[in-house]
Design a protein around this motif. Sequence first.
Motif, PDB file in Angstrom:
ATOM      1  N   LYS A   2       0.824  -1.200   0.000  1.00  0.00           N
ATOM      2  CA  LYS A   2       0.000   0.000   0.000  1.00  0.00           C
ATOM      3  C   LYS A   2       0.865   1.260   0.000  1.00  0.00           C
ATOM      4  CE  LYS A   2      -3.979   2.095   2.173  1.00  0.00           C
ATOM      5  NZ  LYS A   2      -5.193   1.892   2.904  1.00  0.00           N
ATOM      6  N   ARG A   3       1.955   1.237   0.747  1.00  0.00           N
ATOM      7  CA  ARG A   3       2.872   2.387   0.794  1.00  0.00           C
ATOM      8  C   ARG A   3       3.472   2.658  -0.580  1.00  0.00           C
ATOM      9  NH1 ARG A   3       4.326   7.092   1.867  1.00  0.00           N
ATOM     10  NH2 ARG A   3       6.498   7.486   2.298  1.00  0.00           N
ATOM     11  N   LEU A   4       3.856   1.624  -1.285  1.00  0.00           N
ATOM     12  CA  LEU A   4       4.414   1.778  -2.621  1.00  0.00           C
ATOM     13  C   LEU A   4       3.374   2.389  -3.561  1.00  0.00           C
ATOM     14  CD1 LEU A   4       6.681   1.308  -4.684  1.00  0.00           C
ATOM     15  CD2 LEU A   4       5.753  -0.991  -5.022  1.00  0.00           C
ATOM     16  N   LEU A   5       2.143   1.929  -3.474  1.00  0.00           N
ATOM     17  CA  LEU A   5       1.079   2.475  -4.321  1.00  0.00           C
ATOM     18  C   LEU A   5       0.787   3.932  -3.978  1.00  0.00           C
ATOM     19  CD1 LEU A   5      -1.319  -0.601  -4.469  1.00  0.00           C
ATOM     20  CD2 LEU A   5       0.170   0.263  -6.284  1.00  0.00           C
ATOM     21  N   CYS A  10       1.195   9.471  -5.710  1.00  0.00           N
ATOM     22  CA  CYS A  10       1.676  10.833  -5.420  1.00  0.00           C
ATOM     23  C   CYS A  10       2.509  11.369  -6.575  1.00  0.00           C
ATOM     24  CB  CYS A  10       2.540  10.850  -4.155  1.00  0.00           C
ATOM     25  SG  CYS A  10       1.668  11.204  -2.649  1.00  0.00           S
ATOM     26  N   PHE A  11       3.469  10.575  -7.019  1.00  0.00           N
ATOM     27  CA  PHE A  11       4.343  11.018  -8.103  1.00  0.00           C
ATOM     28  C   PHE A  11       3.586  11.146  -9.424  1.00  0.00           C
ATOM     29  CE2 PHE A  11       7.800   9.503  -5.260  1.00  0.00           C
ATOM     30  CZ  PHE A  11       8.470  10.714  -5.166  1.00  0.00           C
ATOM     31  N   ALA A  12       2.602  10.292  -9.647  1.00  0.00           N
ATOM     32  CA  ALA A  12       1.810  10.376 -10.877  1.00  0.00           C
ATOM     33  C   ALA A  12       0.945  11.634 -10.897  1.00  0.00           C
ATOM     34  CB  ALA A  12       0.942   9.129 -11.019  1.00  0.00           C
ATOM     35  N   ILE A  98       1.141  12.187   2.787  1.00  0.00           N
ATOM     36  CA  ILE A  98       1.169  10.865   2.148  1.00  0.00           C
ATOM     37  C   ILE A  98       2.599  10.550   1.729  1.00  0.00           C
ATOM     38  CG2 ILE A  98       0.366   9.503   0.173  1.00  0.00           C
ATOM     39  CD1 ILE A  98      -2.283  11.124   0.359  1.00  0.00           C
ATOM     40  N   PHE A  99       3.259  11.517   1.120  1.00  0.00           N
ATOM     41  CA  PHE A  99       4.647  11.338   0.703  1.00  0.00           C
ATOM     42  C   PHE A  99       5.539  10.994   1.896  1.00  0.00           C
ATOM     43  CE2 PHE A  99       8.879  13.158  -0.088  1.00  0.00           C
ATOM     44  CZ  PHE A  99       9.247  12.398  -1.182  1.00  0.00           C
ATOM     45  N   PHE A 105      -3.595   7.354   0.903  1.00  0.00           N
ATOM     46  CA  PHE A 105      -4.702   7.920   0.132  1.00  0.00           C
ATOM     47  C   PHE A 105      -6.039   7.506   0.731  1.00  0.00           C
ATOM     48  CE2 PHE A 105      -1.637   8.991  -3.118  1.00  0.00           C
ATOM     49  CZ  PHE A 105      -2.166  10.170  -3.616  1.00  0.00           C
ATOM     50  N   VAL A 106      -6.122   6.266   1.227  1.00  0.00           N
ATOM     51  CA  VAL A 106      -7.382   5.768   1.791  1.00  0.00           C
ATOM     52  C   VAL A 106      -7.141   5.252   3.201  1.00  0.00           C
ATOM     53  CG1 VAL A 106      -9.298   4.162   1.506  1.00  0.00           C
ATOM     54  CG2 VAL A 106      -8.199   5.126  -0.523  1.00  0.00           C
ATOM     55  N   GLY A 107      -8.027   5.648   4.100  1.00  0.00           N
ATOM     56  CA  GLY A 107      -7.987   5.236   5.498  1.00  0.00           C
ATOM     57  C   GLY A 107      -8.931   6.134   6.273  1.00  0.00           C
TER      58      GLY A 107
END
Length: 186
Positions: A2-5, A10-12, A98-99, A105-107
């Motif tokens: 989830k952290r990687l996503l 964020c970067f996208a 988030i970064f 993003f979700v929680g």
Amino acid sequence: MKRLLDLLLCFALLPFLVLPCMVLFVLVRATSTGPVLYWSDRVGQNNHIFKMPKFRSMRIDTPAVATHLLQDPTIYLTPIGSFLRKSSLDELPQLWCIFKGEMSFVGPRPALFNQHDLIEARTQCNVHLIKPGLTGWAQVNGRDEIPIPQKVAFDLEYAQKQSLWFDIQILFLTFLKVVRTEGVSH
């Protein structure tokens, strides 16, 4: 995973959000006195307090309480505050959290440091173990309109059903809510 996503998303999004954030920066600065960003103390994962930024939508003399506790929140709004809140554009600086890994993003949405009833209810249900989110299951099911016990029930349901697919559904529902400006009381 989830952290990687979170980081990839964020970067996208970054190239698409730089210009709107710059415009909002100028608009906030031009329409009210005080800092452009409002940093509030929020309760994160494991009840850790962190600083969460938002584009400032309220005057600098607004009491530091949950907006629903203000007798008439509209008197504290800046000239563009209502627009920022209804469009949820005030939330964009939270991408920084988030970064940094303080949010996802979700929680569950991070509680204010002084929302003791919400913090206690989440702790009793072990929802405090989850990283807070920019959006969440409670957000798409009522946002500002639902009472704390119902919000915690949605947070608990999210904790029990967590999955990539559920997060994607919540992100899609959030997009629809934002476009329709649903669930924002001011």
